[in-house]
Design an enzyme around this catalytic site. Structure first.
Site, PDB file in Angstrom:
ATOM      1  N   LYS A 111       0.851  -1.193   0.000  1.00  0.00           N
ATOM      2  CA  LYS A 111       0.000   0.000   0.000  1.00  0.00           C
ATOM      3  C   LYS A 111       0.876   1.227   0.000  1.00  0.00           C
ATOM      4  O   LYS A 111       1.989   1.208   0.537  1.00  0.00           O
ATOM      5  CB  LYS A 111      -0.882   0.025   1.250  1.00  0.00           C
ATOM      6  CG  LYS A 111      -2.082   0.911   1.112  1.00  0.00           C
ATOM      7  CD  LYS A 111      -3.199   0.183   0.392  1.00  0.00           C
ATOM      8  CE  LYS A 111      -4.479   0.951   0.346  1.00  0.00           C
ATOM      9  NZ  LYS A 111      -5.609   0.065   0.066  1.00  0.00           N
TER      10      LYS A 111
HETATM   11  N1  GLU Z   1      -7.129   0.380  -3.128  1.00  0.00           N
HETATM   12  C1  GLU Z   1      -7.951  -0.739  -3.370  1.00  0.00           C
HETATM   13  C2  GLU Z   1      -8.011  -1.645  -2.153  1.00  0.00           C
HETATM   14  O1  GLU Z   1      -7.828  -1.210  -1.055  1.00  0.00           O
HETATM   15  C3  GLU Z   1      -7.585  -1.464  -4.650  1.00  0.00           C
HETATM   16  C4  GLU Z   1      -6.225  -2.070  -4.680  1.00  0.00           C
HETATM   17  C5  GLU Z   1      -5.838  -2.657  -6.033  1.00  0.00           C
HETATM   18  O2  GLU Z   1      -6.659  -2.664  -6.927  1.00  0.00           O
HETATM   19  O3  GLU Z   1      -4.691  -3.084  -6.142  1.00  0.00           O
HETATM   20  O4  GLU Z   1      -8.312  -2.786  -2.218  1.00  0.00           O
END
Ligand code: GLU
Length: 480
Positions: A111
């Site tokens: 993240k």
């Molecule tokens: N930000 C989104 C999540 O928390 C999507 C992450 C992604 O598609 O890699 O799942």
């Protein structure tokens, strides 16, 4: 002693995730030491970089955290918000690991975040900032199609992903897979149909699957299906908006409350989601919207009487301070970490059923997975099969039409059969079908553990058990 020091302490977001992880591993039988290896965050990179804006150099702080590399690339969004910090990014990265394992997206967890209020900047300034951040991450392989693939999160969207993809491509001019370095791109820049709606769509599919199991519905004290259910949504951003819209328009549910940062709107007869959304886009909040009752203290609407509560905004909104007053018998966590570990315990003791974040909002990463595969295969889904499928269907229709003529008045084709049957699926239909299948399969894996293991008391614990078992298996296969 002051009142605040006497109050029970709320753990941080990361501690909350770890506590929930610990509750699950306590009922599992992992080899010694592996539990610790899975729980800890492998690395967090913090970067401070300057961008010349408005006649001065402004310094920004960004993060990219890699929680687990049991599979690569690692995957997870990039968040733009003022509150971004290491603890939050690490908690979110850990959730990505478990989320991907639960929905069988072949990624580790990561993240990113940037401390910024994007509303304070012009588009061209945001582009400069995003490109510079992307440059810092890409040169350390923290953006890379085979190692680390970001995506949108709070405060970012298609536009930012297009800038990131282009920045990576400029830095890696001979990488034929450059487009796969980030997902959530616009369709014209290597994106996939259905990615924008995907997380909200996933919430809808998750609820549909939940309501297919009367035993589970009964556990929450509800009955029947989604039709007519009263829903309160917190946050009408990308996820909350799409979930609310689909649940109303396609499942007959009623949105009786919408909570935004400046207050809330309530209407027992059901709010017009599209109209409220248009109002928010134009005015930046819900205040002043005429066709509903405005509630100044928006957070109090979390405690309203309703059938389903959908927190779709920030972490920690249901906490020790308000958990005991939450009336909804069913909560579906469209946001990441909206219920703290302490609140989770209180709600579980009261019999509230919580469909946990790592499952409920996995629609986004699931469709990201499809986008990444599409980018690596360099071809749109359905391009090879669609017309061939239609041609085969035409053969069946020809035969049925012959039968129709032969049988005369005794039998005839249903009016829209021919049109519906003939049409081969386009990319959007394929994406939705893949997402639906993923959400159903993952729910079934969770509920099997929930119902068949006495020590597993709720869906969240079941989700952790399924995810951790899968991560553990891949670590063991790697000889760790
Ligand atoms: N930000 C989104 C999540 O928390 C999507 C992450 C992604 O598609 O890699 O799942």
């Amino acid at each position: 002693m002051s009142a605040s020091s006497a109050a029970p302490k709320e753990p941080s977001f990361r501690e909350s995730v770890d506590l929930m992880f610990n509750r699950a591993v306590n009922v599992m039988d992992l080899p010694p030491g592996l539990e610790e290896k899975i729980r800890v965050c492998n690395a967090t990179y913090i970067v401070r970089f300057g961008v010349r804006l408005r006649g001065e150099v402004q310094t920004f702080t960004g993060y990219r955290s890699v929680h687990s590399e049991h599979m690569e690339p690692v995957k997870g969004g990039i968040r733009y918000a003022l509150g971004v910090n290491q603890d939050e990014v690490e908690a979110l990265a850990a959730l990505m690991t478990y989320k991907c394992a639960l929905v069988e997206a072949p990624f580790g967890g990561s993240k990113g975040g940037l401390c910024i209020d994007p509303r304070q900047y012009e588009e061209h300034e945001l582009e400069l900032i995003t490109r510079r951040f992307a440059y810092e991450l890409a040169k350390r392989d923290l953006i890379n199609p085979s190692q680390n693939v970001p995506a949108p999160d709070m405060g970012t969207g298609e536009r930012e992903m297009a800038w990131i993809a282009d920045q990576y491509a400029r830095m890696n001019t001979t990488d034929i897979n450059a487009r796969a370095c980030v997902t959530g791109k616009p369709a014209h820049a290597g994106g996939i149909q259905g990615r924008v709606e995907a997380t909200g769509r996933g919430v809808q599919y998750a609820l549909r699957e939940f309501f297919r199991h009367p035993e589970d519905v009964a556990a929450s004290g509800l009955s029947g299906g989604l039709e007519g259910k009263r829903i309160v949504v917190q946050g009408l951003g990308n996820v909350g908006y799409h979930a609310a819209r689909f649940l109303c328009a396609e499942d007959g549910a009623r949105i009786t409350g919408i909570i935004e940062r400046d207050g809330a709107l309530v209407d027992e007869d059901g709010l017009d989601v599209e109209a409220v959304h248009r109002w928010i886009v134009r005015h930046g909040g819900v205040r002043g919207y005429a066709d509903a009752t405005f509630v100044e203290k928006g957070a109090s609407v979390l405690e309203h009487d309703c059938d389903i509560l959908i927190p779709a905004a920030l972490e920690g909104v249901i906490n020790l301070a308000n958990a005991a007053r939450i009336k909804a018998p069913l909560i579906i966590e469209a946001a990441n970490g909206p219920v703290t570990a302490g609140a989770d315990e209180i709600l579980n003791d009261r019999g509230t059923v919580i469909i946990p974040d790592m499952y409920a909002n996995a629609g986004g990463v699931t469709v990201s997975y499809f986008e990444w595969v599409k980018n690596l295969s360099h071809i749109r889904f359905g391009r090879m099969q669609r017309r061939q499928e239609e041609a085969r269907h035409q053969l069946v229709v020809n035969e049925l039409e012959r039968l129709d003529r032969y049988l005369g008045d005794a039998w005839s084709l249903s009016p829209d059969f021919k049109e519906k049957y003939l049409r081969g699926a386009d990319e959007l239909e394929l994406v939705r079908s893949g997402l639906d299948d993923t959400m159903r399969t993952a729910y079934q894996a969770m509920r099997e553990v929930w119902h068949n293991r006495d020590e597993v008391k709720n869906l969240r614990m079941a989700a952790y058990v399924v995810a951790i078992e899968r991560v553990a298996r891949s670590y063991q296969a790697k000889g760790l």
